[in-house]
Design a protein around this motif. Structure first.
Motif, PDB file in Angstrom:
ATOM      1  N   SER A 160      38.115  34.355  39.919  1.00  0.00           N
ATOM      2  CA  SER A 160      37.064  33.485  40.467  1.00  0.00           C
ATOM      3  C   SER A 160      36.016  33.174  39.410  1.00  0.00           C
ATOM      4  CB  SER A 160      36.407  34.156  41.672  1.00  0.00           C
ATOM      5  OG  SER A 160      37.344  34.335  42.718  1.00  0.00           O
ATOM      6  N   VAL A 195      44.853  32.310  44.684  1.00  0.00           N
ATOM      7  CA  VAL A 195      44.020  32.455  45.874  1.00  0.00           C
ATOM      8  C   VAL A 195      44.269  33.797  46.555  1.00  0.00           C
ATOM      9  CG1 VAL A 195      43.465  31.485  48.144  1.00  0.00           C
ATOM     10  CG2 VAL A 195      43.982  29.972  46.225  1.00  0.00           C
ATOM     11  N   ALA A 200      37.373  32.899  47.559  1.00  0.00           N
ATOM     12  CA  ALA A 200      38.279  31.858  47.079  1.00  0.00           C
ATOM     13  C   ALA A 200      37.841  30.485  47.581  1.00  0.00           C
ATOM     14  CB  ALA A 200      39.707  32.159  47.516  1.00  0.00           C
TER      15      ALA A 200
END
Length: 827
Positions: free
Chosen positions: A663, A706, A714
């Motif tokens: 991320s 994801v 996400a």
């Protein structure tokens, strides 16, 4: 999910909505900062071509970007619709030029709209409309009032195919700039605009244009051609005349052994009136008029001439020297006469050798003794003065000023400044142009049409053949009129204006296009001018761009504009070449039809290709692989955005703290892309690298795992990335961006959003320090991204200079990576 971007339906959908909502209209008054972006408007001679697509795509990116940055943007479009090509096309099709022109305009408008260009169509102008050319005539009258429009007999450039006069700027390598026919010389009475009155301003004010390329400014400097020299009168005692010459080489005056006149020089007829050489001279003049004699071709021309039978006096030596007429002297440059110094000017040398004329060395080479009998070329470099009376022995550079001063003191000559630029001949012997608002009266002479009688309208009923001069001369109801002064019968001027008059002020008409009482709204012009960004080909540097600067300065001087220059920044885009790398041409069979590309790939892919191929200035060659690649990229954007819609539809707008490396990496790439695209558009117009950066963000979205992070995290980082991607790509692919923006749940246009700003904290790439051991001993430490994988850590360790020196090229048996701590290398 739709796998393929359905461009036909989406592009039509948004183009219709944008038009209905008039989202591209400029505000006449606004608290926002203004930005005026303009591309050189097209000539409506048929369909748009790929050069148009490139030019207008560049302008559209700038316009859309500036709106996103909060500017009140003026981005207008019009059509340069008078001129020879329409008249020629109409003759071929047996139709009226107006009919043909308006058909072309409507077709081009449809095509431009298909490409999604964000023009304020409410300000559209067509220069063949009376409401526009009315003001061409008004400006002409203002120039006439101030003595800047005048008529005279002159040798002019004549295109035998177009049957009309061409300005010097419209002759390219001896050819007509439109039809490429060989240009000849013809003596005609013509209307001129005194652009030379502004030569010094046009030259000096180039320094006020840092936003112009050096190349464009250099072309204008060379065309204006300022030079310092001396005007010298060579007496012709037998005719009681003087031949005035201008020279930049007064240091060679003592070596002038003959004088040369241009075939068009007005003194020629007087000199040969009773000369035994008259017939030869007249025959030569007729031959010269048929030759390609322009500045560009002069050096390549075989130099020919004829003796007039008359002699002048060299005022510094009092010697009788012959007067010749030659084809290598042009009337429109200097005074149309030169003093010939064959030992120190190569053109004169070649001519003198051909006709066995005398040579005299007056500047001696310091290293090699020059001898007239053995010289094989002219010596044009500095040296020591010889055969030059009291100036002998001086360095020639020093002698120049002393000789100039001496000639002024003795009355032989005078120091002066000369310009290469000549007054602009605007008379054209065609129908499809602005009628020149002048009436000729047998009693009152040349009379301007009163402003209250403007516009002088083009008659609708006219026979156009392309031959025998102006078609207007054969329309009695147009020609026959009444003198505004004495009310007696009179006749109208039947020449029309050069089409470049139309484009010399059109950018001002866009500022106040609805004003019927003046050429443009003066208050609006004060607000919008100068144009912040102008875009068009470098080939107009010595045509349109000089004329536009001249008109702006004149309109400033009569109180209609407040700026000195019309265009603050100038971008000269390169050509779009055919698949074969050559300039597109129907005769070469390498033309790429933009409409075919729109049907096959869509507007967004076509725009992406033309902008991604290179920075704006270089030429680009059309590539089928390139547009296919652009189409694949558009489809990748479409798929990745739609793929994540379900995930992100309920995600909050704010970005939650990202804790997972994947991320953090996606957020970092998102904000790196924002910063990169912003800089590439704002600072350099490097749209190709901006698009490349967006491609990297798209790749990162495809790589993002994801499933490896919490759903909320996400959804948050993906929504941020896709929202940013959509705004960033919107200037380049506006239809795709608008559709995605609304699919993301937004109710307003993507172009109503503010441009996004990079989060500097997200740009920081976390680092870790790794110890590198070789055979159990610490030999180095490396810094590497905290989320680097094992292979990346190994590669970084082996690339370290200290490690490479310790390994000394010996084979490695094993490498062990201890995550986040060390690399152990065993030899």
């Amino acid at each position: 999910m739709e796998e393929k971007y359905p461009f036909h339906q989406i592009e039509a959908k948004w183009q219709n909505l944008w038009q209905e909502q008039q989202v591209d209209r400029a505000e006449s008054q606004s608290n926002k900062p203004k930005y005026y972006v303009l591309e050189m408007y097209p000539y409506p001679s048929g369909d748009i071509h790929m050069g148009h697509v490139r030019n207008y795509a560049i302008g559209d990116v700038i316009a859309r970007y500036k709106r996103l940055r909060g500017y009140n943007v003026l981005h207008p479009m019009g059509f340069d619709s008078f001129g020879m090509p329409s008249e020629t096309a109409a003759i071929k099709r047996n139709m009226h030029p107006r009919t043909w022109t308006y058909q072309c305009i409507e077709r081009m408008k449809t095509q431009l709209k298909r490409l999604g260009f964000s023009y304020d169509w409410s300000r559209e102008i067509r220069t063949c409309d009376a409401e526009y050319y009315h003001w061409n005539q008004w400006i002409f009258l203002k120039l006439f009032e101030r003595g800047l429009a005048y008529k005279k007999y002159a040798a002019v450039n004549w295109c035998p195919t177009c049957q009309t006069v061409l300005a010097n700027e419209q002759v390219e390598s001896g050819k007509c700039w439109r039809c490429e026919s060989t240009v000849t010389q013809k003596e005609l009475e013509q209307w001129f605009l005194k652009i030379t009155e502004y030569a010094e301003q046009l030259l000096a004010d180039l320094e006020k244009l840092p936003g112009w390329s050096d190349r464009a400014k250099s072309l204008q400097r060379n065309w204006i051609g300022k030079s310092y020299g001396v005007e010298i009168d060579f007496p012709v005692p037998d005719k009681n005349e003087n031949i005035r010459v201008f020279t930049t080489r007064c240091d060679t005056i003592f070596g002038a052994t003959y004088v040369v006149l241009s075939p068009e020089h007005p003194l020629v007829e007087k000199l040969i009136v009773d000369s035994p050489e008259r017939q030869k001279v007249e025959a030569f003049i007729q031959k010269a008029k048929q030759q390609d004699r322009t500045v560009e071709t002069l050096l390549l021309l075989e130099k020919e001439g004829v003796f007039t039978g008359v002699y002048a006096i060299n005022p510094t030596t009092n010697e009788r020297i012959p007067i010749w007429v030659a084809n290598y002297v042009l009337m429109e440059y200097g005074t149309g006469a030169i003093m010939a110094v064959p030992t120190h000017d190569q053109r004169d040398f070649e001519f003198a050798k051909r006709y066995h004329l005398p040579l005299r060395v007056v500047i001696q080479n310091k290293e090699h003794n020059l001898n007239e009998a053995t010289m094989t070329c002219a010596y044009e470099s500095p040296g020591i003065m010889v055969n030059s009376a009291q100036f002998n022995g001086l360095p020639s550079e020093e002698a120049w000023m002393q000789i100039a001063d001496w000639m002024e003191q003795t009355g032989i000559g005078r120091k002066t400044v000369n310009y290469r630029i000549r007054d602009w001949g605007i008379s054209r012997q065609r129908y499809w142009g602005t009628p020149i608002p002048i009436i000729y009266c047998s009693d009152c002479g040349t009379v301007p049409v009163p402003e209250t009688d403007l516009p002088v309208l083009l008659p609708e009923k006219v026979t156009i053949t392309g031959q025998s001069g102006s078609p207007l001369a054969h329309v009695p109801e147009f020609v026959n009129t009444t003198c505004p002064k004495c009310k007696k019968k009179a006749i109208r001027e039947t020449d029309t204006m050069d089409g470049f008059v139309d484009s010399s002020w059109y950018f001002l008409r866009f500022c106040g296009w609805k004003d019927d009482n003046q050429p443009f709204d003066v208050a609006e012009a004060k607000y919008w001018m100068p144009t912040d960004q102008y875009i068009g080909g470098i080939d107009h540097a010595t045509k349109h761009l000089i004329y536009a600067r001249f008109f702006t300065k004149f309109l400033r001087d009569i109180g209609y504009v407040t700026v000195d220059e019309p265009f603050t920044n100038l971008l000269n885009q390169g050509w779009v070449l055919g698949r074969d790398g050559q300039k597109m041409s129907k005769s070469k069979g390498n033309v790429v039809d933009p409409m075919e590309m729109l049907e096959k790939y869509g507007a967004d892919a076509t725009r992406i290709f033309i902008l991604f191929a290179a920075p704006p200035e270089p030429d680009i060659a059309w590539s089928d692989e390139g547009i296919e690649g652009a189409s694949r990229f558009v489809n990748r954007v479409w798929r990745i955005a739609n793929q994540y819609l379900e995930l992100i539809k309920d995600s909050p707008s704010g970005t939650i703290a990202s804790v997972q490396p994947a991320s953090k990496q996606l957020r970092r790439i998102t904000h790196v892309t924002i910063k990169k695209v912003t800089a590439d558009i704002e600072e350099r117009f490097h749209f190709n690298t901006a698009i490349s950066a967006i491609m990297e963000l798209v790749n990162e979205l495809y790589r993002y795992d994801v499933g490896s992070v919490p759903k909320a995290e996400a959804a948050s980082v993906v929504k941020e990335a896709i929202s940013a991607m959509t705004i960033l790509i919107s200037p380049f692919a506006p239809h795709l961006a608008e559709e995605l923006w609304h699919r993301l749940g937004n109710k307003t246009s993507v172009f109503a959003q503010p441009w996004i700003t990079a989060d500097e904290s997200a740009l920081v790439e976390e680092k870790m320090t790794i110890v590198v051991q070789i055979n159990g001993k610490v030999r180095s430490r490396i810094e590497i991204s905290a989320d680097a994988n094992e292979d990346e850590i190994k590669h970084a360790a082996l690339a370290d200079e200290k490690v490479k020196s310790w390994l000394a090229g010996k084979p490695i048996k094993n490498i062990v990576v201890v995550p986040k701590k060390l690399v152990s290398i065993v030899q």
